[in-house]
Design a protein around this motif. Sequence first.
Motif, PDB file in Angstrom:
ATOM      1  N   ALA A 209      32.376  37.481  43.208  1.00  0.00           N
ATOM      2  CA  ALA A 209      31.344  36.653  42.584  1.00  0.00           C
ATOM      3  C   ALA A 209      31.970  35.454  41.871  1.00  0.00           C
ATOM      4  O   ALA A 209      31.425  34.334  41.915  1.00  0.00           O
ATOM      5  CB  ALA A 209      30.525  37.486  41.606  1.00  0.00           C
ATOM      6  N   ALA A 210      33.111  35.662  41.237  1.00  0.00           N
ATOM      7  CA  ALA A 210      33.786  34.559  40.557  1.00  0.00           C
ATOM      8  C   ALA A 210      34.373  33.575  41.559  1.00  0.00           C
ATOM      9  O   ALA A 210      34.324  32.350  41.356  1.00  0.00           O
ATOM     10  CB  ALA A 210      34.876  35.104  39.641  1.00  0.00           C
ATOM     11  N   VAL A 211      34.929  34.087  42.660  1.00  0.00           N
ATOM     12  CA  VAL A 211      35.437  33.204  43.712  1.00  0.00           C
ATOM     13  C   VAL A 211      34.295  32.350  44.260  1.00  0.00           C
ATOM     14  O   VAL A 211      34.437  31.128  44.451  1.00  0.00           O
ATOM     15  CB  VAL A 211      36.101  34.024  44.835  1.00  0.00           C
ATOM     16  CG1 VAL A 211      36.428  33.135  46.037  1.00  0.00           C
ATOM     17  CG2 VAL A 211      37.367  34.699  44.326  1.00  0.00           C
ATOM     18  N   ARG A 212      33.157  32.966  44.520  1.00  0.00           N
ATOM     19  CA  ARG A 212      31.977  32.234  45.019  1.00  0.00           C
ATOM     20  C   ARG A 212      31.598  31.106  44.068  1.00  0.00           C
ATOM     21  O   ARG A 212      31.307  29.979  44.506  1.00  0.00           O
ATOM     22  CB  ARG A 212      30.810  33.200  45.191  1.00  0.00           C
ATOM     23  CG  ARG A 212      29.479  32.532  45.458  1.00  0.00           C
ATOM     24  CD  ARG A 212      28.361  33.567  45.596  1.00  0.00           C
ATOM     25  NE  ARG A 212      27.058  32.929  45.631  1.00  0.00           N
ATOM     26  CZ  ARG A 212      26.309  32.702  44.557  1.00  0.00           C
ATOM     27  NH1 ARG A 212      26.741  33.073  43.345  1.00  0.00           N
ATOM     28  NH2 ARG A 212      25.137  32.106  44.674  1.00  0.00           N
ATOM     29  N   ALA A 213      31.581  31.390  42.771  1.00  0.00           N
ATOM     30  CA  ALA A 213      31.197  30.366  41.797  1.00  0.00           C
ATOM     31  C   ALA A 213      32.135  29.175  41.860  1.00  0.00           C
ATOM     32  O   ALA A 213      31.693  28.006  41.775  1.00  0.00           O
ATOM     33  CB  ALA A 213      31.174  30.964  40.397  1.00  0.00           C
ATOM     34  N   MET A 214      33.422  29.416  42.024  1.00  0.00           N
ATOM     35  CA  MET A 214      34.377  28.309  42.091  1.00  0.00           C
ATOM     36  C   MET A 214      34.237  27.522  43.391  1.00  0.00           C
ATOM     37  O   MET A 214      34.375  26.299  43.411  1.00  0.00           O
ATOM     38  CB  MET A 214      35.798  28.838  41.908  1.00  0.00           C
ATOM     39  CG  MET A 214      36.114  29.216  40.456  1.00  0.00           C
ATOM     40  SD  MET A 214      37.876  29.509  40.145  1.00  0.00           S
ATOM     41  CE  MET A 214      38.004  31.206  40.653  1.00  0.00           C
ATOM     42  N   VAL A 215      33.959  28.229  44.487  1.00  0.00           N
ATOM     43  CA  VAL A 215      33.753  27.528  45.761  1.00  0.00           C
ATOM     44  C   VAL A 215      32.509  26.657  45.678  1.00  0.00           C
ATOM     45  O   VAL A 215      32.513  25.492  46.104  1.00  0.00           O
ATOM     46  CB  VAL A 215      33.637  28.540  46.921  1.00  0.00           C
ATOM     47  CG1 VAL A 215      33.310  27.818  48.223  1.00  0.00           C
ATOM     48  CG2 VAL A 215      34.930  29.313  47.075  1.00  0.00           C
ATOM     49  N   LEU A 216      31.429  27.191  45.119  1.00  0.00           N
ATOM     50  CA  LEU A 216      30.198  26.406  44.976  1.00  0.00           C
ATOM     51  C   LEU A 216      30.419  25.167  44.123  1.00  0.00           C
ATOM     52  O   LEU A 216      29.793  24.114  44.346  1.00  0.00           O
ATOM     53  CB  LEU A 216      29.096  27.274  44.357  1.00  0.00           C
ATOM     54  CG  LEU A 216      28.442  28.307  45.271  1.00  0.00           C
ATOM     55  CD1 LEU A 216      27.567  29.262  44.460  1.00  0.00           C
ATOM     56  CD2 LEU A 216      27.619  27.618  46.365  1.00  0.00           C
ATOM     57  N   ALA A 217      31.323  25.264  43.170  1.00  0.00           N
ATOM     58  CA  ALA A 217      31.613  24.125  42.298  1.00  0.00           C
ATOM     59  C   ALA A 217      32.560  23.119  42.941  1.00  0.00           C
ATOM     60  O   ALA A 217      32.894  22.096  42.323  1.00  0.00           O
ATOM     61  CB  ALA A 217      32.201  24.623  40.981  1.00  0.00           C
ATOM     62  N   GLY A 218      32.993  23.400  44.183  1.00  0.00           N
ATOM     63  CA  GLY A 218      33.824  22.443  44.899  1.00  0.00           C
ATOM     64  C   GLY A 218      35.298  22.525  44.611  1.00  0.00           C
ATOM     65  O   GLY A 218      36.045  21.571  44.874  1.00  0.00           O
ATOM     66  N   ALA A 219      35.766  23.680  44.090  1.00  0.00           N
ATOM     67  CA  ALA A 219      37.174  23.797  43.712  1.00  0.00           C
ATOM     68  C   ALA A 219      38.099  23.995  44.906  1.00  0.00           C
ATOM     69  O   ALA A 219      39.302  23.759  44.795  1.00  0.00           O
ATOM     70  CB  ALA A 219      37.356  24.948  42.728  1.00  0.00           C
ATOM     71  N   GLY A 220      37.565  24.448  46.044  1.00  0.00           N
ATOM     72  CA  GLY A 220      38.424  24.678  47.190  1.00  0.00           C
ATOM     73  C   GLY A 220      37.751  25.526  48.250  1.00  0.00           C
ATOM     74  O   GLY A 220      36.521  25.695  48.267  1.00  0.00           O
ATOM     75  N   VAL A 221      38.585  26.080  49.143  1.00  0.00           N
ATOM     76  CA  VAL A 221      38.144  26.907  50.265  1.00  0.00           C
ATOM     77  C   VAL A 221      38.462  28.367  49.937  1.00  0.00           C
ATOM     78  O   VAL A 221      39.451  28.657  49.245  1.00  0.00           O
ATOM     79  CB  VAL A 221      38.863  26.488  51.564  1.00  0.00           C
ATOM     80  CG1 VAL A 221      38.387  27.319  52.752  1.00  0.00           C
ATOM     81  CG2 VAL A 221      38.650  25.004  51.823  1.00  0.00           C
ATOM     82  N   ALA A 222      37.643  29.293  50.455  1.00  0.00           N
ATOM     83  CA  ALA A 222      37.900  30.716  50.199  1.00  0.00           C
ATOM     84  C   ALA A 222      37.264  31.562  51.289  1.00  0.00           C
ATOM     85  O   ALA A 222      36.452  31.083  52.089  1.00  0.00           O
ATOM     86  CB  ALA A 222      37.359  31.132  48.831  1.00  0.00           C
ATOM     87  N   VAL A 223      37.631  32.820  51.277  1.00  0.00           N
ATOM     88  CA  VAL A 223      36.969  33.823  52.119  1.00  0.00           C
ATOM     89  C   VAL A 223      35.984  34.600  51.252  1.00  0.00           C
ATOM     90  O   VAL A 223      36.352  35.080  50.168  1.00  0.00           O
ATOM     91  CB  VAL A 223      37.998  34.787  52.751  1.00  0.00           C
ATOM     92  CG1 VAL A 223      37.291  35.988  53.370  1.00  0.00           C
ATOM     93  CG2 VAL A 223      38.826  34.067  53.797  1.00  0.00           C
ATOM     94  N   LEU A 224      34.740  34.719  51.721  1.00  0.00           N
ATOM     95  CA  LEU A 224      33.721  35.501  51.024  1.00  0.00           C
ATOM     96  C   LEU A 224      33.080  36.480  51.994  1.00  0.00           C
ATOM     97  O   LEU A 224      32.953  36.179  53.195  1.00  0.00           O
ATOM     98  CB  LEU A 224      32.637  34.589  50.446  1.00  0.00           C
ATOM     99  CG  LEU A 224      33.002  33.733  49.231  1.00  0.00           C
ATOM    100  CD1 LEU A 224      31.825  32.853  48.845  1.00  0.00           C
ATOM    101  CD2 LEU A 224      33.430  34.606  48.056  1.00  0.00           C
ATOM    102  N   PRO A 225      32.640  37.638  51.509  1.00  0.00           N
ATOM    103  CA  PRO A 225      31.904  38.564  52.373  1.00  0.00           C
ATOM    104  C   PRO A 225      30.525  37.988  52.706  1.00  0.00           C
ATOM    105  O   PRO A 225      29.925  37.278  51.886  1.00  0.00           O
ATOM    106  CB  PRO A 225      31.792  39.829  51.518  1.00  0.00           C
ATOM    107  CG  PRO A 225      31.906  39.345  50.114  1.00  0.00           C
ATOM    108  CD  PRO A 225      32.818  38.167  50.140  1.00  0.00           C
ATOM    109  N   ASP A 226      30.027  38.304  53.893  1.00  0.00           N
ATOM    110  CA  ASP A 226      28.761  37.708  54.335  1.00  0.00           C
ATOM    111  C   ASP A 226      27.596  38.024  53.402  1.00  0.00           C
ATOM    112  O   ASP A 226      26.718  37.183  53.180  1.00  0.00           O
ATOM    113  CB  ASP A 226      28.437  38.115  55.767  1.00  0.00           C
ATOM    114  CG  ASP A 226      28.343  39.627  55.989  1.00  0.00           C
ATOM    115  OD1 ASP A 226      28.392  40.398  55.006  1.00  0.00           O
ATOM    116  OD2 ASP A 226      28.229  40.043  57.165  1.00  0.00           O
TER     117      ASP A 226
END
Length: 298
Positions: A228-245
């Motif tokens: 959930a924290a990784v998702r928040a950072m990706v949504l904020a434009g911090a970078g690329v990541a892998v998230l579960p569907d």
Amino acid sequence: MANDVNLNRLAVFVALVRAGSFTAAAEQLGLTKAMVSQHLAKLERELGATLLLRSTRRMSLTEAGTRFHADCVRLLADAEAAIERVGGNRDTPSGTLRLTTSTDYGMAVVAPALASFCRLHPQVQVDLVIGDRVSDLIAERFDLAIRVGWLRDSSMHAVRLGGFRQLVVAAPAYLSAHGTPRRPEDLAAHGWIAMSVLATPLRWTFVGSGGKRRSVRMRQVAQANNAAAVRAMVLAGAGVAVLPDYLAEEDIRSGRLVVLLAQYRLPQGGIHAVYPGKHPPAKVRRFIDHLRERLAPA
């Protein structure tokens, strides 16, 4: 001594008093007359008290036998009632369902599933504990755990409910500023938001349509200890990541996130229900079925 008394003999004693004779009791119990007599003799020896006075024509309870008989009737009735309660609840979900799961999956999937489950089964109360630590189900008195990813070796029983895909994602604003990767190797030049709890958060292996494997080591710009924290950072434009569907699908549909390298596959994870004991109660079995139905492809 009480610890030396064979409790099965209590039922024989009560049946004997109810039948009124050794012969009638033997017929009711499916035993021989001699076996009924032996049970009574052993019970009296174990108790250190005479329960019945008997002659060739009749038998009668002693004072100790009268009191003991009343206690035995009550004990056997309580035991029968307890057995009936267990049997009656075998197929009817009731009581408190205490379960645990990870933070992101609990918020996204399990909590909504529990809400609909409670509407279907109002006799069940729910105690949901979410966190990214793997709980000890027995020590912490959990009925059930919903575990996401790859199961560790365990003596617990596990039922596979489904699986999930891992998706490489980024926000449109990030891609506008840094470009869109076309090959797995391109990811090495992008800022990577790592999931720190993974065994190898910066190394990922992609499988192409022809089965060719391509491993890439990422350049970390940030990390977090849950999805959930990784998702928040990706949504904020911090970078690329892998998230579960299950965590990214709504963002993808709405355009807040973009799936990258869709022609490549990452390892798929499993979703399992894990519980102690061979015979889970109805509340556990029904919730497993309920969650499996919700996870089934439409």
